[in-house]
Design a protein around this motif. Structure first.
Motif, short mmCIF file in Angstrom:
data_model
loop_
_atom_site.label_atom_id
_atom_site.label_comp_id
_atom_site.label_asym_id
_atom_site.label_seq_id
_atom_site.Cartn_x
_atom_site.Cartn_y
_atom_site.Cartn_z
N PRO A 154 0.64 -1.14 -0.25
CA PRO A 154 -0.12 0.30 0.14
C PRO A 154 0.90 1.66 -0.29
O PRO A 154 2.06 0.76 0.47
N GLY A 155 0.22 2.52 -0.39
CA GLY A 155 0.75 3.65 -0.54
C GLY A 155 1.69 4.32 -1.45
O GLY A 155 1.66 5.31 -1.29
N LEU A 156 1.26 3.13 -2.79
CA LEU A 156 2.78 3.91 -3.55
C LEU A 156 1.52 3.92 -4.87
O LEU A 156 0.80 2.50 -4.46
N ARG A 157 2.11 4.78 -5.70
CA ARG A 157 1.19 4.73 -7.04
C ARG A 157 1.92 3.51 -7.75
O ARG A 157 1.27 3.45 -8.84
N TYR A 158 3.00 3.92 -7.76
CA TYR A 158 4.16 2.76 -8.55
C TYR A 158 4.63 2.56 -8.05
O TYR A 158 5.36 2.80 -6.98
N LEU A 159 5.43 1.23 -8.55
CA LEU A 159 5.83 0.59 -7.42
C LEU A 159 6.70 -1.15 -8.92
O LEU A 159 5.93 -1.68 -9.90
N TRP A 202 5.88 13.77 -9.81
CA TRP A 202 5.47 12.72 -9.65
C TRP A 202 5.58 12.11 -9.18
O TRP A 202 5.52 10.87 -8.92
N PRO A 203 4.67 12.44 -7.61
CA PRO A 203 5.53 11.36 -6.14
C PRO A 203 4.88 10.51 -6.48
O PRO A 203 4.02 9.93 -7.00
N VAL A 204 5.18 9.31 -5.92
CA VAL A 204 5.11 8.22 -5.62
C VAL A 204 4.12 7.58 -4.80
O VAL A 204 3.29 6.75 -4.73
N ALA A 205 3.90 8.47 -3.39
CA ALA A 205 3.38 7.81 -2.47
C ALA A 205 1.95 8.40 -3.19
O ALA A 205 1.29 9.31 -4.14
N HIS A 206 1.18 7.37 -2.22
CA HIS A 206 -0.50 6.83 -2.72
C HIS A 206 -1.30 7.01 -1.53
O HIS A 206 -0.93 5.77 -0.69
N GLN A 327 -13.83 5.98 -9.38
CA GLN A 327 -13.34 5.14 -10.14
C GLN A 327 -11.90 4.89 -10.88
O GLN A 327 -10.83 4.36 -10.82
N LEU A 328 -11.24 6.74 -11.03
CA LEU A 328 -9.73 6.71 -11.17
C LEU A 328 -8.77 6.61 -10.44
O LEU A 328 -8.01 7.47 -10.84
N GLU A 329 -9.12 6.59 -9.78
CA GLU A 329 -8.44 6.55 -8.24
C GLU A 329 -7.70 8.17 -8.29
O GLU A 329 -6.78 8.00 -8.10
N TYR A 330 -8.53 9.09 -8.17
CA TYR A 330 -7.74 10.19 -8.35
C TYR A 330 -7.78 11.07 -6.77
O TYR A 330 -9.11 10.65 -5.86
N ASP A 331 -6.64 11.45 -6.33
CA ASP A 331 -6.80 12.12 -5.55
C ASP A 331 -6.59 13.66 -6.01
O ASP A 331 -5.66 13.98 -5.52
N GLU A 332 -7.67 14.33 -5.12
CA GLU A 332 -7.43 15.53 -5.83
C GLU A 332 -6.21 16.48 -4.37
O GLU A 332 -5.78 17.39 -5.39
N ALA A 333 -6.19 15.91 -3.64
CA ALA A 333 -5.42 16.85 -2.46
C ALA A 333 -3.60 16.06 -2.88
O ALA A 333 -2.45 17.83 -2.79
N GLN A 334 -4.00 15.57 -3.58
CA GLN A 334 -2.37 14.90 -3.69
C GLN A 334 -1.96 15.25 -5.41
O GLN A 334 -1.39 14.91 -6.17
N ASP A 335 -2.51 16.10 -6.31
CA ASP A 335 -3.44 16.43 -6.99
C ASP A 335 -2.16 17.43 -7.17
O ASP A 335 -2.19 18.26 -7.22
N ASP A 336 -0.64 17.33 -8.07
CA ASP A 336 -0.04 18.32 -8.53
C ASP A 336 0.24 19.11 -9.32
O ASP A 336 1.01 20.48 -9.75
N CYS A 337 -1.07 19.33 -10.15
CA CYS A 337 -1.08 20.39 -11.40
C CYS A 337 -1.02 21.80 -11.02
O CYS A 337 -1.45 21.98 -10.49
#
Length: 344
Positions: A154-159, A202-206, A327-337
Motif C-alpha cells: 500500500p501507499g505507492l502510486r507505482y512500484l 510526479w510523487p510515488v506516495a499514494h 473509479q479513476l483512483e484520483y486524489d485531488e489533495a495530491q494532484d500537483d498540476c
C-alpha cells in the motif's frame, strides 16, 4: 521528489524501444493515450503503439484511434523485442494473442509496465507470481488470489519489482509516464516534460486507504444507472493537434459518470478524423442537436482531470463527481498540476 524508478533495462547502443500495447476490441482510454503521448514527446526512445491486428483500436470508456502497428509488423521491425512494454487495462485480460506476445517480450528482456488494471493482463501472462505489486483498488483481491506469492504494497502510486512495474488506478498513468521518462532520460528531461503538461511533480506516495466501494459510491452508481432516460451524450470538440492527455482525461471522466457518454466531434470538418498531437488518428462522430456540448479543458493538460471532475460535479452533483474520482483512483489533495491563476 521520490527516488526515481530503477529499471533493469537491457544494455543497448540504439535508442530504447517502447511499445504501448492495445487490444483492438477495447483498451482503457487514459491508460493508453497518456503514456503514448508523454513518452513520444519526451523523445527518450522509439515509441510504438502496438495491437494484435492492424486497424482501429476501440478505447474504453470512450474514443477510437488509428495508427497502431500490428504484432507481426512490430516483430519484423524490432526482432530483438521492446525494451519497455506499457500495458493498459483491456476489455478482456486473457486475450491469447496478447498473452503470447507479452510473454515473448518479457522473455527477450523487456521491462513490463502495467498501468491500472493492466496488471490483470500482465498477470495472465504469468509475470506477477512472487512479486510486490500495487494495482487498482478494485483488482487487488483478484490479483492476490490469482498469483501465488504476490504481495500487495500500500501507499505507492507505482512500484517496480525487477522487470515488472505496477500502478494504482487510471490517474496514475501520468505520474508513472514521467517516472519512466526520468528512468530513461534523467530528472532534467522528466522535469521539462512535466513543465510542458503543467505538473509540478510526479510523487510515488499514494493514500491507498482512501479508495474503495462504500455505501455512498454504491448508492450513486445505482441511482445514476437507474436514471437511464436522463443519460446524456457529451460532445467534445477536437481539431488537428489536440492534446491527447487533456482529451483522455475529459472523455474518460465524463464517460464514467453513469449519466453520460463522451464522444469526439470535429466542428471544422464534421465526421472527418483528426490527428492528435501524438500522431495518432482520432476517429470522430457526427454532431447531434440533442447532445450536450462540453469543452476539453483549456490550460495545462495535467489539470484537465481536475477541471472535468469539477464540471461533472456542477452538472450531476458532488456524489457523481466523487464516484468518478473513485473509479479513476484520483486524489485531488495530491494532484500537483499547476492550476492557472484566476483572471481578475
Amino acid at each position: 521528489m521520490a527516488s526515481p524508478l530503477v529499471l533493469p533495462l537491457r544494455a543497448a547502443s540504439a535508442p530504447s524501444v517502447i511499445a504501448v500495447l492495445a487490444l483492438n476490441e477495447g483498451t482503457e482510454t487514459t491508460d493508453f493515450l497518456v503514456p503514448y503521448a508523454v513518452l513520444r514527446q519526451a523523445q527518450v526512445g522509439v515509441v510504438e503503439a502496438v495491437a494484435p491486428q492492424p486497424g482501429p483500436v476501440a478505447l474504453m470508456p470512450a474514443l477510437e484511434v488509428e495508427g497502431v502497428r500490428d504484432f507481426a509488423s512490430f516483430d519484423s521491425a524490432y526482432p530483438a523485442g521492446a525494451d519497455i512494454v506499457v500495458v493498459p487495462a483491456m476489455h478482456r485480460d486473457d486475450d491469447p494473442s496478447v498473452r503470447a506476445w507479452l510473454q515473448r517480450q518479457a522473455a527477450q528482456g523487456a521491462v513490463v509496465v502495467a498501468v491500472c488494471s493492466g496488471a490483470l493482463v500482465v498477470g495472465q501472462a504469468g509475470l506477477l507470481e512472487g512479486r510486490r505489486i500495487t494495482g487498482h483498488w478494485y483488482d487487488r483481491s483478484t490479483l492476490l488470489r490469482r498469483h501465488a506469492g504476490a504481495m500487495y504494497v500500500p501507499g505507492l502510486r507505482y512500484l517496480a519489482d525487477g522487470p515488472v512495474v505496477t500502478t494504482t488506478g487510471v490517474s496514475a498513468s501520468l505520474p508513472v509516464s514521467l517516472a519512466l521518462v526520468e528512468a530513461l532520460g534523467g530528472t532534467s528531461q522528466a522535469r521539462a516534460v512535466a513543465d510542458a503538461w503543467g505538473l509540478r511533480s510526479w510523487p510515488v506516495a499514494h493514500r491507498s486507504d482512501r479508495f474503495g466501494l462504500g455505501l455512498a459510491q454504491v448508492w450513486t452508481l445505482a441511482a445514476n444507472a437507474a436514471l437511464f432516460w436522463r443519460h446524456e451524450r457529451i460532445e467534445l470538440p477536437v481539431a488537428d493537434g489536440a492534446d491527447d492527455v487533456a482529451l483522455a482525461f475529459a472523455a474518460d471522466a465524463w464517460s464514467r459518470s453513469y449519466r453520460s457518454q463522451a464522444v469526439a466531434v470535429n466542428p471544422q470538418a464534421p465526421g472527418q478524423p483528426v490527428r492528435l498531437r501524438s500522431g495518432l488518428t482520432l476517429r470522430v462522430v457526427l454532431p447531434q442537436d440533442v447532445a450536450v456540448p462540453a469543452a476539453v479543458p483549456e490550460g495545462p493538460p495535467a489539470c484537465a482531470l481536475r477541471a472535468s471532475l469539477g464540471a461533472i460535479g456542477r452538472r450531476y452533483g458532488d456524489g457523481t463527481r466523487q464516484w468518478v474520482a473513485t473509479q479513476l483512483e484520483y486524489d485531488e489533495a495530491q494532484d500537483d498540476c499547476i492550476v492557472p491563476a484566476a483572471t481578475p
